[in-house]
Scaffold this active site. Sequence first.
Site, PDB file in Angstrom:
ATOM      1  N   GLU A  44       7.203   5.634  19.086  1.00  0.00           N
ATOM      2  CA  GLU A  44       6.038   4.980  18.519  1.00  0.00           C
ATOM      3  C   GLU A  44       6.543   4.158  17.336  1.00  0.00           C
ATOM      4  O   GLU A  44       7.220   4.719  16.455  1.00  0.00           O
ATOM      5  CB  GLU A  44       5.057   6.063  18.040  1.00  0.00           C
ATOM      6  CG  GLU A  44       3.673   5.531  17.868  1.00  0.00           C
ATOM      7  CD  GLU A  44       2.726   6.548  17.248  1.00  0.00           C
ATOM      8  OE1 GLU A  44       2.928   7.762  17.431  1.00  0.00           O
ATOM      9  OE2 GLU A  44       1.790   6.089  16.575  1.00  0.00           O
ATOM     10  N   ARG A 270      12.946  20.398  20.599  1.00  0.00           N
ATOM     11  CA  ARG A 270      13.199  19.440  19.524  1.00  0.00           C
ATOM     12  C   ARG A 270      14.430  19.865  18.744  1.00  0.00           C
ATOM     13  O   ARG A 270      14.712  21.054  18.634  1.00  0.00           O
ATOM     14  CB  ARG A 270      12.061  19.460  18.507  1.00  0.00           C
ATOM     15  CG  ARG A 270      10.771  18.931  18.919  1.00  0.00           C
ATOM     16  CD  ARG A 270       9.790  19.062  17.747  1.00  0.00           C
ATOM     17  NE  ARG A 270       9.783  17.860  16.949  1.00  0.00           N
ATOM     18  CZ  ARG A 270       9.066  16.782  17.264  1.00  0.00           C
ATOM     19  NH1 ARG A 270       8.312  16.771  18.330  1.00  0.00           N
ATOM     20  NH2 ARG A 270       9.098  15.712  16.503  1.00  0.00           N
ATOM     21  N   LYS A 280       7.530  12.221  10.815  1.00  0.00           N
ATOM     22  CA  LYS A 280       7.489  10.841  10.338  1.00  0.00           C
ATOM     23  C   LYS A 280       6.575  10.675   9.138  1.00  0.00           C
ATOM     24  O   LYS A 280       6.872   9.904   8.234  1.00  0.00           O
ATOM     25  CB  LYS A 280       7.056   9.914  11.466  1.00  0.00           C
ATOM     26  CG  LYS A 280       8.258   9.377  12.225  1.00  0.00           C
ATOM     27  CD  LYS A 280       7.851   8.282  13.147  1.00  0.00           C
ATOM     28  CE  LYS A 280       7.824   8.828  14.544  1.00  0.00           C
ATOM     29  NZ  LYS A 280       7.271   7.936  15.523  1.00  0.00           N
TER      30      LYS A 280
HETATM   31  P1  ATP Z   1       5.932  12.598  14.791  1.00  0.00           P
HETATM   32  O1  ATP Z   1       6.911  12.891  13.702  1.00  0.00           O
HETATM   33  O2  ATP Z   1       4.793  11.791  14.331  1.00  0.00           O
HETATM   34  O3  ATP Z   1       5.606  13.797  15.648  1.00  0.00           O
HETATM   35  P2  ATP Z   1       7.632  11.780  16.904  1.00  0.00           P
HETATM   36  O4  ATP Z   1       8.874  12.247  16.249  1.00  0.00           O
HETATM   37  O5  ATP Z   1       7.083  12.483  18.058  1.00  0.00           O
HETATM   38  O6  ATP Z   1       6.556  11.587  15.797  1.00  0.00           O
HETATM   39  P3  ATP Z   1       7.902   9.449  18.580  1.00  0.00           P
HETATM   40  O7  ATP Z   1       8.169   8.053  18.181  1.00  0.00           O
HETATM   41  O8  ATP Z   1       6.690   9.717  19.364  1.00  0.00           O
HETATM   42  O9  ATP Z   1       7.868  10.259  17.243  1.00  0.00           O
HETATM   43  O10 ATP Z   1       9.169  10.056  19.308  1.00  0.00           O
HETATM   44  C1  ATP Z   1       9.798   9.403  20.373  1.00  0.00           C
HETATM   45  C2  ATP Z   1      10.492  10.394  21.235  1.00  0.00           C
HETATM   46  O11 ATP Z   1      11.451  11.131  20.488  1.00  0.00           O
HETATM   47  C3  ATP Z   1       9.530  11.400  21.823  1.00  0.00           C
HETATM   48  O12 ATP Z   1       9.769  11.476  23.215  1.00  0.00           O
HETATM   49  C4  ATP Z   1       9.847  12.683  21.136  1.00  0.00           C
HETATM   50  O13 ATP Z   1       9.658  13.757  21.993  1.00  0.00           O
HETATM   51  C5  ATP Z   1      11.313  12.514  20.738  1.00  0.00           C
HETATM   52  N1  ATP Z   1      11.580  13.270  19.522  1.00  0.00           N
HETATM   53  C6  ATP Z   1      10.940  13.169  18.349  1.00  0.00           C
HETATM   54  N2  ATP Z   1      11.405  14.063  17.456  1.00  0.00           N
HETATM   55  C7  ATP Z   1      12.379  14.752  18.068  1.00  0.00           C
HETATM   56  C8  ATP Z   1      13.261  15.810  17.674  1.00  0.00           C
HETATM   57  N3  ATP Z   1      13.212  16.353  16.461  1.00  0.00           N
HETATM   58  N4  ATP Z   1      14.143  16.276  18.595  1.00  0.00           N
HETATM   59  C9  ATP Z   1      14.207  15.738  19.814  1.00  0.00           C
HETATM   60  N5  ATP Z   1      13.425  14.741  20.248  1.00  0.00           N
HETATM   61  C10 ATP Z   1      12.515  14.239  19.398  1.00  0.00           C
HETATM   62 MG    MG Z   2       5.218  11.488  19.042  1.00  0.00          MG
END
Ligand code: ATP
Ligand code: MG
Length: 567
Positions: A44, A270, A280
């Site tokens: 995003e 994650r 974020k």
């Molecule tokens: P927020 O912090 O708002 O939850 P987000 O980290 O999910 O946001 P996105 O831009 O939606 O942000 O993430 C893009 C992709 O990265 C998604 O498919 C998410 O699953 C993956 N992702 C985000 N954080 C992690 C993490 N800590 N470890 C592994 N994958 C991640």
């Molecule tokens: Mg997300």
Amino acid sequence: MERPEESNGGETAAPVRRDFIRSRIDEDLASGRHRQVVTRFPPEPNGYLHIGHAKAICLNFTVAQEFGGRCHLRFDDTNPTKEEQEFVDNIEADIRWLGFEWGDHLYFASDYFERLYGFAVELIEKDKAYVDELDAEQMREYRGTLTSPGRESPYRNRPVAESLDLFRRMRAGDFPDGALVLRAKIDMASPNINLRDPVLYRIRRAHHHRTGDDWCIYPMYDYTHPLSDAIEGITHSLCTLEFEDHRPLYDWVLDNVTIDCHPQQIEFARLGLPYTVMSKRKLIDLVTGRHVRGWDDPRMPTLAGYRRRGYTPAAIRAFAEAIGVAKANSEVEVGLLEHHLREDLNQHAPRVMAVLAPLKVVLTNYPAGKVEEVEAINNPEKESDGSRRIPFSGELYIEREDFAEEPPKGWFRLSPGKEVRLKHGYYVRCDEVIKDAAGEITELRCTYDPESAGGTTPDRRKVKGTLHWVSASHAIPAEVRIYESLFAEAHPGERTGDYLDDLNPDSLRVLADARVEPSLAGAGAGSVFQFLRQGYFCVDPDSTPERPIFNRTVGLKDTWAKLQKRS
Ligand code: ATP
Ligand code: MG
């Protein structure tokens, strides 16, 4: 711990591990369900990428590579109020920096808005969706809880034609923001709350970074995501564990519209790191609240921060490979990332001498005005990097902490009457300590042994310590920034509820009076060096030709590797 396979920079498929994701893909290829693997990374554009994203990026792109498929980059831009072009540009740059390419396969969910609208009309026509008039508060109340079922909205069974008309008028802008929503008609009694008639569309007058003011209704993530995947022909939609409970909705959407592709959603854990925040929202607050200097502050867990600090893409990829994928959330030690970083830098970083906190040394028996050049090897790990010459003279700087007036037991460094070796130079003996009025040591008077050039003496006298140094008149004054973790607690906010309470006040220490050897003049921003005995340091973009600034990337000591050996 098993040693990870040697990473070769990701150009070719490394020996493949059979984790549950790869096994699932193996099965899908063997059964003929798919002939080609297509994955996607769906950020995003509402912030910068962090090290957790790097795990997802490495996974999606390397899985595609290993199976000879492709990976799309798709911006999930359905929330116009938080998204910006700046984030899009930086996300692209960060993924390229990591070493991955999406070729022609750059997509935006917003490109599908018209088709998504069409699918919504189809759902209404099939009586699978309806326009609801409950407000947010009521909707929450009707939704029920984890232990009690929800109740159906009084608008749930309105005629299809009425919902169709209202939905068209929602799009046309006939209603104020928030007045109506489109909801899926699934099951208000489902034990899975995600299936209790989730909202598919909301009214929101907001300028979108790509579609401008074309739309005043925007689709929700849970509706947009499966359809975007299917439109692009994604075969395996890899996402993090928190989406596991959303998978039934993902499948419901695809089962109820006319589209001949049904990707498989697979969830993995994650990445979490102690002493770090990765949400974020928190990262944005750190930047806007000026707790750090920006998104690329070297203390930030953003890829931009790691890059500025001197981390290499190869190290981050090797780390991502080493942690692998699992089904249970867990935390990975920061030491593991640092371990892979050192492995990489050790191969590539030129060795130089720099004194972080200088103490002057005057060689009383060195001919006045004489300067000689000593030969110094650039990288013992890489003979082809050759050597350079560094000036040696009668006035030098050594590290203040390499001298002790009253040495503790086992002190191998310099102290009164003791002799040490200067790396690439001579043996020196400390004869006299000069102090200022305040009792502060300002200078050491030493004698050097002209016969010790080359590191030994004809009498093969032993010295225990070898110190780094720079020639006082030739060294370049520099600033060195030493970083510790941004948070003082492993789980920021756990104690007080506010993660900002746990900011580490000592996360940045500035050494304003460092001196580096003259070969570093003009080193470009981003170059990483090993400062002998000190660690790895990266030239910061704030540097000027007169005053280079170095970020400490990481120290030399690999405690992680040591611990692994012991256990
Ligand atoms: P927020 O912090 O708002 O939850 P987000 O980290 O999910 O946001 P996105 O831009 O939606 O942000 O993430 C893009 C992709 O990265 C998604 O498919 C998410 O699953 C993956 N992702 C985000 N954080 C992690 C993490 N800590 N470890 C592994 N994958 C991640
Ligand atoms: Mg997300």
